[in-house]
Design an enzyme around this catalytic site. Structure first.
Site, PDB file in Angstrom:
ATOM      1  N   ASP A  53       0.845  -1.203   0.000  1.00 31.81           N
ATOM      2  CA  ASP A  53       0.000   0.000   0.000  1.00 31.81           C
ATOM      3  C   ASP A  53       0.881   1.255   0.000  1.00 31.81           C
ATOM      4  OD1 ASP A  53       0.895  -0.067   2.595  1.00 31.81           O
ATOM      5  OD2 ASP A  53      -1.086   0.145   3.522  1.00 31.81           O
ATOM      6  N   LYS A 122      -1.092  -9.429   2.716  1.00 30.00           N
ATOM      7  CA  LYS A 122      -0.337  -8.992   3.903  1.00 30.00           C
ATOM      8  C   LYS A 122      -1.236  -8.063   4.694  1.00 30.00           C
ATOM      9  CE  LYS A 122       3.114  -5.727   3.796  1.00 30.00           C
ATOM     10  NZ  LYS A 122       2.549  -4.698   4.683  1.00 30.00           N
ATOM     11  N   GLU A 124      -1.255  -5.544   8.475  1.00 32.50           N
ATOM     12  CA  GLU A 124      -0.415  -4.974   9.527  1.00 32.50           C
ATOM     13  C   GLU A 124      -0.966  -5.272  10.916  1.00 32.50           C
ATOM     14  OE1 GLU A 124       0.233  -0.779   8.927  1.00 32.50           O
ATOM     15  OE2 GLU A 124       1.112  -1.082   6.939  1.00 32.50           O
ATOM     16  N   GLU A 191       9.475  -4.336  10.340  1.00 30.32           N
ATOM     17  CA  GLU A 191       9.905  -3.034   9.816  1.00 30.32           C
ATOM     18  C   GLU A 191      10.440  -2.151  10.939  1.00 30.32           C
ATOM     19  OE1 GLU A 191       7.191  -1.140   7.111  1.00 30.32           O
ATOM     20  OE2 GLU A 191       8.345   0.735   7.101  1.00 30.32           O
TER      21      GLU A 191
HETATM   22  O1  KIV Z   1       3.548  -1.105   1.655  1.00 30.35           O
HETATM   23  C1  KIV Z   1       4.719  -1.523   1.591  1.00 30.35           C
HETATM   24  O2  KIV Z   1       5.448  -1.289   0.632  1.00 30.35           O
HETATM   25  C2  KIV Z   1       5.204  -2.324   2.717  1.00 30.35           C
HETATM   26  C3  KIV Z   1       6.661  -2.665   2.747  1.00 30.35           C
HETATM   27  C4  KIV Z   1       7.459  -1.484   3.110  1.00 30.35           C
HETATM   28  C5  KIV Z   1       6.946  -3.823   3.632  1.00 30.35           C
HETATM   29  O3  KIV Z   1       4.456  -2.658   3.579  1.00 30.35           O
END
Ligand code: KIV
Length: 293
Positions: A53, A122, A124, A191
Site C-alpha cells: 500500500d 499482507k 499490519e 519493519e
Molecule cells: O507497503 C509496503 O510497501 C510495505 C513494505 C514497506 C513492507 O508494507
C-alpha cells in the site's frame, strides 16, 4: 546456476519459502505496482513481489498509505501479478479493508485472489489482526504479517520511527510475532525493529521473517521499488539503499524528447510510415475533388 532463490522452472511457493529459511537461503522481496515492475522483478530473480500500500505514496502521490483503497490496490495488484509469473505475489490489505471485521477482511482478500490473481495477502499489526489472520487462513488465503513500524498506524506509533526500542516494547513485539505465527501467518515483515530484537524473533519463529530496516539476521529483506531504484523523490528512511537513479534517467530522457520535438529533430523519416506514390497522387486528387485544401 539459476539466479533464483527457489524453484528454477516453476513459481515460488509458500513451502519453498519455509525451506529457504531452514536452508539459510535469504529471501528477496521487492514491491511492484504495475506490469513492467512485476516483470522486471521476475527477471531479476526476486522471490516475492509485494504490491504494497506504499503505492498510495509512490504511485498515487498521496502523503501516507492510509488513503489507499481496495479498488486502487486491486488494479495495481492485477497488473503486477500479470508481470510477476515466478515470484509469489502478495497484495497488501489497505487501511479500512480489514480493521472492521473478520468477514470484511475475508471479503476483501477474496477480491485480491479472484480479481487480481494474488497468491497471498499482507496485513499490519497484531491484537485484532490475529483474529483476521485466523479467519483468512481458515478461508484458504495465505497471510503475511507485518510488525514494528506499521505505516497505517504511524500516528498511533508516534510517527515513522523505529519500534521495539525498550525492553517492554521488544517483548511485546516478540509475543505478537509468536501470536501471528500461531494464527497461521506464513511469513512476517519486521519493519524498523532493532537488529538484535529482529534476530531473536527470527530465531524463535519457524516462519521466515522479511526485514526492512531490521538488520541482516532476518530471513529475507524487502525494499520499496521506488526507493531502491531512485524513482521516488521523498526523503528516504535510513534503511534504504539506492541501487539505481532511474528517476534522473527518466527525467533526462523526457527533457531530450521535449527538446527534439521543439526543435523539429523528432520525428525523423525512420519514425514515420510511407504511402505508395500512386496512392498518394490519388489521395491528393480525391482531396481536390472534394474541394478540400
Ligand atoms: O507497503 C509496503 O510497501 C510495505 C513494505 C514497506 C513492507 O508494507
Amino acid at each position: 546456476m539459476s539466479r533464483y532463490g527457489a524453484t528454477p522452472g516453476g513459481s515460488v511457493t509458500i513451502p519453498e519459502l519455509a525451506d529457504m529459511k531452514r536452508d539459510r537461503r535469504r529471501i528477496v522481496m521487492v514491491t511492484a505496482y504495475d506490469y513492467p515492475g512485476g516483470k522486471l522483478a521476475d527477471r531479476a530473480g526476486v522471490d516475492i513481489v509485494l504490491v504494497g500500500d506504499s503505492a498510495a505514496m509512490t504511485v498515487l502521490g498521496r502523503d501516507s498509505t492510509v488513503p489507499a483503497t481496495m479498488d486502487e490496490m486491486v488494479v495495481l495488484a492485477s497488473a503486477a501479478a500479470r508481470g510477476a509469473e515466478r515470484p509469489l505475489v502478495v497484495a497488501d490489505m489497505p487501511f479500512g479493508s480489514f480493521q472492521v471485521s473478520d468477514e470484511e477482511a475475508v471479503r476483501n482478500a477474496v477480491r485480491f485472489a479472484k480479481e487480481a490473481g494474488a497468491d497471498a495477502v499482507k496485513l499490519e499489526g497484531a491484537g485484532p489482526s490475529v483474529s483476521r489472520v485466523l479467519a483468512l487462513v481458515g478461508a484458504g488465503i495465505p497471510v503475511m504479517g507485518h510488525l514494528g513500524l506499521t505505516p497505517q498506524s504511524a500516528s498511533m506509533l508516534g510517527g515513522f520511527r523505529a519500534q521495539g526500542r525498550t525492553a517492554a516494547k521488544a517483548l511485546q513485539l516478540y509475543d505478537d510475532a509468536l501470536a501471528l505465527e500461531a494464527a497461521g501467518c506464513f511469513s512476517l515483515v519486521l519493519e524498523a525493529v532493532p537488529a538484535p530484537v529482529a534476530a531473536r524473533i527470527t530465531a524463535a519463529l519457524s516462519i521466515p521473517t522479511i526485514g526492512i530496516g531490521s538488520g541482516a539476521d532476518c530471513d529475507g529483506q524487502v525494499l520499496v521499488y521506488h526507493d531502491l531504484l531512485g524513482l521516488y523523490e521523498g526523503r528516504s528512511a535510513r534503511f534504504v539503499k539506492r541501487y539505481a537513479e532511474i528517476g534522473a534517467e527518466i527525467q533526462d530522457g523526457l527533457e531530450r524528447f521535449a527538446e527534439d520535438v521543439r526543435s523539429g529533430a523528432f520525428p525523423e523519416d525512420s519514425h514515420t510510415y510511407s504511402i505508395p506514390e500512386d496512392e498518394l497522387a490519388e489521395f491528393e486528387s480525391g482531396l481536390k475533388g472534394l474541394s478540400r485544401r
